[in-house]
Design an enzyme around this catalytic site. Sequence first.
Site, mmCIF file in Angstrom:
data_model
loop_
_atom_site.group_PDB
_atom_site.id
_atom_site.type_symbol
_atom_site.label_atom_id
_atom_site.label_comp_id
_atom_site.label_asym_id
_atom_site.label_seq_id
_atom_site.Cartn_x
_atom_site.Cartn_y
_atom_site.Cartn_z
ATOM 1 N N ASP A 208 38.186 21.616 8.961
ATOM 2 C CA ASP A 208 37.769 20.221 8.976
ATOM 3 C C ASP A 208 37.032 19.879 10.278
ATOM 4 O OD1 ASP A 208 38.097 17.572 7.627
ATOM 5 O OD2 ASP A 208 39.174 17.078 9.463
ATOM 6 N N GLU A 257 41.535 40.723 11.073
ATOM 7 C CA GLU A 257 42.740 41.550 10.945
ATOM 8 C C GLU A 257 43.313 41.478 9.527
ATOM 9 O OE1 GLU A 257 45.643 40.350 13.854
ATOM 10 O OE2 GLU A 257 44.103 40.169 15.415
HETATM 11 C C1 GLC Z 1 36.445 15.474 7.158
HETATM 12 C C2 GLC Z 1 37.103 15.294 5.816
HETATM 13 C C3 GLC Z 1 37.305 13.830 5.581
HETATM 14 C C4 GLC Z 1 38.220 13.294 6.669
HETATM 15 C C5 GLC Z 1 37.668 13.605 8.055
HETATM 16 C C6 GLC Z 1 38.690 13.400 9.124
HETATM 17 O O1 GLC Z 1 35.184 14.916 7.190
HETATM 18 O O2 GLC Z 1 36.344 15.913 4.808
HETATM 19 O O3 GLC Z 1 37.821 13.555 4.319
HETATM 20 O O4 GLC Z 1 38.364 11.911 6.533
HETATM 21 O O5 GLC Z 1 37.259 14.947 8.163
HETATM 22 O O6 GLC Z 1 39.664 14.393 9.100
#
Ligand code: GLC
Length: 524
Positions: A208, A257
Site C-alpha cells: 500500500d 528466499e
Molecule cells: C491506498 C489504498 C486506499 C487507502 C490508502 C491509505 O491508496 O488503496 O484504499 O485508503 O492507501 O491506506
Amino acid sequence: MRNPDPDWWSTAVCYEIYPRSFADSNGDGIGDLPGITARLGYVRDLGFDAIWLTPVFTSPMADHGYDVADYRHVDGIFGSTADLEALIESGHRHGLRVLLDLVPNHTSDQHPWFTEALAAPPGSPARDRYLFRPCTDPDNPPNNWEAAFGGSAWSRSVGPDGEPGDWYLHLFAPGQPDLNWENPEVRQEFEDILRYWFDRGVDGLRIDVAHGLCKDPAFPDAEHEQHQDQHFNHLMPYYDREPVHDVYRSWRAIADEYPGRVLVGEVYLIDLDRQLRYVRPDELHQVFNFAFLEAPWSADALRHVIVQTLATSAEVGTAPTWLIGSHDAVRPVTRYGGGEVGDRRARAAALLLFALPGACYVFQGEELGLAEVHVPDDRLQDPTWEMSGHTNRGRDGVRVPLPWSGEESPFGFSSPGAAEPWLPMPVDFAAQTVARQDQEGESMLALYRAALALRHDRLTTAGPLAWVDAGPEVIAFVRGGVGCAVNFGPTDWHWPAHWEPFLTSGAPAAGFVPADTAAWFTVR
Ligand code: GLC
Ligand code: CA
C-alpha cells in the site's frame, strides 16, 4: 493446478477482493473470510490465477482496514487468523495464488506503537517511530501538506495529560499516523512481517502507498495546486523519494528466499519513467499501471500508454501490468461514459486488457459490469466524505457488496434475514446478479469467462505484440497468431480478409467491428 513457474505472476490474471463486500457468511451485513472461502470456486471457474485480498488485519476501521493495529492477526469482523489460514489452503487447492495487502506507510492510531508514542515524552525513542513535530503555533501545522482524503496532513497529538501537544503526520486519515522509515526498528519490524506471512504460505504482498514511505527530511511546503492531482505525485516532497528504493531492495532479498513469491507495489505515479524505477531487477516484481487505469476512453490516450508501458517495462526487463479498476477508482462502466455506452466500452476494454502481454488485475464486480452506485449521503462510510467537508463523496460507490442471486437486497450477499449490508445495495442489482448472468449467453460475466479461457489457451504466453495500422481511431495488434482490435471511433472498422473473429465484445457483425467494440481474431 497452480502454474508451477516461479514467474507465474508475470502473466497472471489476479482478482482483487474487497472482503467487506464479497460475501457475508454470518449475517452481520459485512463480508468475511469464510464467505470468500465458500466462493473460491466461482473465482477459479471464471479463470483467474490469483486473488488479492485488501487488508483483513486487526483494525479500528478508520479507513476500512487500511489502518492496521496488528499486522499478524485477522480482525474479528472478518473471522479469525485460522479462517485466513483455511482460505489460503483452500485457495491453493483451487489452483489460486493468494496475495495479502501490506500497509507500511502508516499504522492505525490504535497500534501499540502509537499508543506507546503518545504515552512517551516528545523526543523519546517511542515517538521516533512516527513523524512528530513540536507545536509552536496551534493554528499553523509544520507545513502545508494535505491529507489525501482532505484537510491538513497534520493533527495535534494528545499526551497522557490530556492536553494537545506535538503535531503528527498522517497523509491519510488522522487514525493513520505515518511511520518514520528512517527508524531502524520500523524497517526491522516490516521485514519480520514479510517473513511472517511468507512463512504461512502467502504467495505475495500488495504494498500500500509504496511510493510514500520516505519523506523529504526538510519537510518543505508542497505546491498547493499539485496536492490533489495524482499526475504530480512524483514532484511531492512526501512521495517518490530516493531512500524508498533501499527499502524495496531489502524486501526483494527476503522475497527471493521464498521462490515464487511476488511483491506488487501500489506506486501511484502516472509518470511511467518514475514508476519503472520501482521494478528494477532488485526491487519490486510489479507495480499497478495507473496510467492505463487513468487514461480516458480514447484510442490515442490508451495507445500512448500501451506504447510507453511496453517500452519502459522492456527497459527494466519486467512484465507490465494492466487494470481498469480498483477499490479506489470509479467503476469502468461509469468512467467510460455510463449507461449503455459505458457498458459497451467496458466490455471492449476487457478484451483489450486481456489481450495485452503481461499480467492483469480485475476488481470484484467488473466481471458483472457493475456501475458506480450512488450511495445516499447519510449512508456514506468513506472517511473522504467527512474529511473533505462533504465535497468529495469518496469511494463507497465502487465498494457496494456484490449481488450473487435473488431479486432484492441483500441479493445473496448475506443470508435472508441478516443485518442490512454495510452499504445499501441498489434495486437494479437484480438484473446483474451472478445467478442471472450465468443464464445469459451475452452477459458481462459470460464475456469475462470466455475471454479468460481463450486468453489461457491462446494469449497468456503468446509473446510480444506487433502493431497493426488500422487508422487513428482503432487500436489493433497481433500476438502469436491472435489479433485484437478495438474501435473507438464512430466509423465501422473492416478487418483484413485473412482475419477470422472468434470473440467479440458486442453483437457480432459481418466483416466489421462497430463503434466502442473489440474483437479477437485468428490471423492466418
Ligand atoms: C491506498 C489504498 C486506499 C487507502 C490508502 C491509505 O491508496 O488503496 O484504499 O485508503 O492507501 O491506506
Ligand atoms: Ca460477516
